[in-house]
Design a protein around this motif. Structure first.
Motif, PDB file in Angstrom:
ATOM      1  N   ASP A 279      35.500 -46.202  15.366  1.00  7.27           N
ATOM      2  CA  ASP A 279      34.860 -47.462  14.787  1.00  7.27           C
ATOM      3  C   ASP A 279      33.501 -47.439  15.388  1.00  7.27           C
ATOM      4  N   GLU A 280      33.131 -47.075  16.778  1.00  2.65           N
ATOM      5  CA  GLU A 280      31.636 -47.064  17.148  1.00  2.65           C
ATOM      6  C   GLU A 280      30.860 -46.163  16.121  1.00  2.65           C
TER       7      GLU A 280
ATOM      8  N   ILE B  62      31.322 -44.988  12.935  1.00  6.05           N
ATOM      9  CA  ILE B  62      31.075 -45.529  11.827  1.00  6.05           C
ATOM     10  C   ILE B  62      30.015 -46.527  11.832  1.00  6.05           C
ATOM     11  N   GLU B  63      30.119 -47.563  12.653  1.00  5.39           N
ATOM     12  CA  GLU B  63      29.326 -48.648  12.703  1.00  5.39           C
ATOM     13  C   GLU B  63      27.675 -48.057  12.924  1.00  5.39           C
ATOM     14  N   GLU B  64      27.635 -47.150  13.887  1.00  3.84           N
ATOM     15  CA  GLU B  64      26.359 -46.573  14.042  1.00  3.84           C
ATOM     16  C   GLU B  64      25.984 -45.693  12.679  1.00  3.84           C
TER      17      GLU B  64
ATOM     18  N   VAL C 243      26.793 -46.198   9.563  1.00  6.02           N
ATOM     19  CA  VAL C 243      26.307 -47.307   8.583  1.00  6.02           C
ATOM     20  C   VAL C 243      25.103 -47.949   8.672  1.00  6.02           C
ATOM     21  N   LYS C 244      24.726 -48.215  10.039  1.00  4.61           N
ATOM     22  CA  LYS C 244      23.435 -48.704  10.265  1.00  4.61           C
ATOM     23  C   LYS C 244      22.301 -47.567  10.100  1.00  4.61           C
TER      24      LYS C 244
ATOM     25  N   HIS D 119      35.568 -48.120   3.296  1.00  7.10           N
ATOM     26  CA  HIS D 119      34.609 -49.012   4.124  1.00  7.10           C
ATOM     27  C   HIS D 119      33.191 -48.807   3.785  1.00  7.10           C
TER      28      HIS D 119
ATOM     29  N   GLU E 176      30.085 -51.371   2.028  1.00  9.15           N
ATOM     30  CA  GLU E 176      28.809 -51.482   2.810  1.00  9.15           C
ATOM     31  C   GLU E 176      27.877 -50.960   1.831  1.00  9.15           C
TER      32      GLU E 176
END
Length: 326
Positions: A196-197, A199-201, A203-204, A242, A246
Motif C-alpha cells: 500500500d505504501e 503504491i501510494e508513493e 501514484v504520487k 486502482h 487515479e
C-alpha cells in the motif's frame, strides 16, 4: 556467431511486431547495461557500465542505417522499429542521430525502451525526444526500493530520473511517453514493490511526471534471481483498477499475453536469426516460431544444432522451457 545489430522481428506484448536494434556490440558481455535488475531475462551480470562515456564498441549511426536497409525490405507487417536488445540504448549518445537517419529509410514508428537511468542528462532527454514512443521503466517512487530491484551502477539518482521523465513527458507534439511499471513478488508471494505504501508513493510520483500512458505488467520470462516471481493476474488487475481510478481508463494499460499477429519474413540465415533473437530475449519454442515465422520442424533442427555447438542453453520457469543464448 556474430551478433546482429538489427534482429527479429520480436513478438511483443506491448508493441506487436517489432524489429529490434541493439546499439552496443556484445564482445565481452552478454548484457551492456548500467543496471543488474533482479528480474532481467538476460541473467545476472556483475560488470555494469557507469556512463555513456565508458561505453566501448558502440554501434555507429552508419552501421545502424546499413544494417536496417539490408533487413527492412525483407519484413512486412511491422508495428515498430525498437531500440532495445542486450543493452540500455541511452548509453549510446548517437541514439538521436540514429533515429533521424531511420526516418529517411522507413515510415514505421520508432520506439526506445529504456530503464530510465540516464534521464537526468539533457543529452539523453534530447535523444529520446526524437522517438515516436519512449517506454521508460519506473518500478517505484522510493530510492531504496529502486536500488534493491535495479542494483544500479554508482551515480544513478531516482530524483534526477523523475525530473528527467517529467521533462520528457512535456517534450514534443505527437510524441508519447509510456511508463512501464514492472510489479514483482518473492517466492513467498509477498509484494516487492506494490505494498500500500509503495503504491501510494508510485501514484504520487507518476502524477508529478504526467506520462501519456502507464503500463502495468510483471515478468513473463525466467528472471535473473530465482526467488523473484511473476505477480498473479488477479493481483495485477487489482493494481490496474486502482491506477485507473487515479489516472483514468485511457491512460492505464494492463499488459497481459495477447493475440499473436503473423508477419511475413524472407529468410536469409536462419541459424543466425534464431541466435540473434535468443541473445536479446529468452523464448520458448512456440514464441520463437511465432516471432520469426519459422516452420517448427526447421526450428527444431536449428535449436538442436545451436545446443550442440554450445551457443544456446535451456532454462526453465515454473511452467515452461526457454532457450537462451549463452
Amino acid at each position: 556467431m556474430r551478433s546482429r545489430i538489427v534482429y527479429g522481428p520480436i513478438l511483443s506484448r506491448r508493441l506487436g511486431r517489432s524489429l529490434g536494434i541493439d546499439i552496443i556490440k556484445n564482445t565481452n558481455s552478454k548484457k551492456n547495461c548500467n543496471y543488474d535488475c533482479i528480474y532481467c531475462q538476460l541473467g545476472h551480470v556483475e560488470l555494469k557500465i557507469r556512463s555513456p562515456e565508458d561505453v566501448r564498441e558502440a554501434v555507429t549511426p552508419e552501421e545502424v542505417s546499413k544494417s536496417l536497409q539490408k533487413v527492412i525490405s525483407n519484413v512486412e507487417g511491422l508495428d515498430y522499429i525498437t531500440f532495445s536488445g542486450t543493452c540500455e540504448p541511452t548509453l549510446n549518445l548517437s541514439l538521436g542521430e540514429m533515429i533521424r537517419n531511420i526516418r529517411k529509410i522507413s515510415e514505421i514508428p520508432i520506439c526506445v525502451i529504456t530503464n530510465s537511468s540516464l534521464l537526468g542528462r539533457e543529452d539523453v532527454q534530447n535523444n529520446l525526444a526524437e522517438a515516436d514512443l519512449v517506454v521508460a521503466t519506473l518500478v517505484s517512487g522510493n530510492e531504496e526500493t529502486c536500488r534493491k530491484i535495479h542494483r544500479p551502477a554508482p551515480g544513478i539518482n531516482l530524483k534526477e530520473i523523475i525530473e528527467g521523465l517529467r521533462k520528457l513527458a512535456k517534450a514534443g507534439i505527437g510524441k508519447r511517453l509510456a511508463l512501464e511499471v514492472m510489479l514483482l513478488e518473492n517466492e513467498a508471494g509477498e509484494p516487492l514493490n506494490f505494498t500500500d505504501e509503495e503504491i501510494e508513493e508510485l501514484v504520487k510520483t507518476i502524477r508529478y511526471i504526467c506520462p501519456d500512458e502507464i503500463e502495468i505488467l510483471t515478468v513473463s520470462r525466467p528472471p535473473s534471481e530465482k526467488w523473484v516471481r511473476p505477480v498473479p493476474e488477479e493481483k495485477l488487475k487489482e493494481v490496474a483498477k486502482h491506477f485507473i481510478s487515479e489516472f483514468g481508463e485511457e491512460t492505464v494499460k494492463l499488459v497481459l499475453k495477447g493475440k499473436k499477429k503473423k508477419v511475413k519474413v524472407l529468410r536469409t540465415n536462419v541459424d543466425e536469426e534464431v541466435y540473434a533473437l535468443l541473445l536479446r530475449r529468452p523464448c520458448t519454442f512456440k514464441q520463437t516460431c511465432q516471432s520469426l515465422n519459422i516452420d517448427p520442424k526447421n526450428l527444431s533442427s536449428v535449436l538442436e544444432k545451436l545446443l550442440g555447438e554450445g551457443k544456446i542453453e535451456i532454462i526453465s520457469s515454473e511452467v515452461e522451457k526457454y532457450y537462451r543464448a549463452k
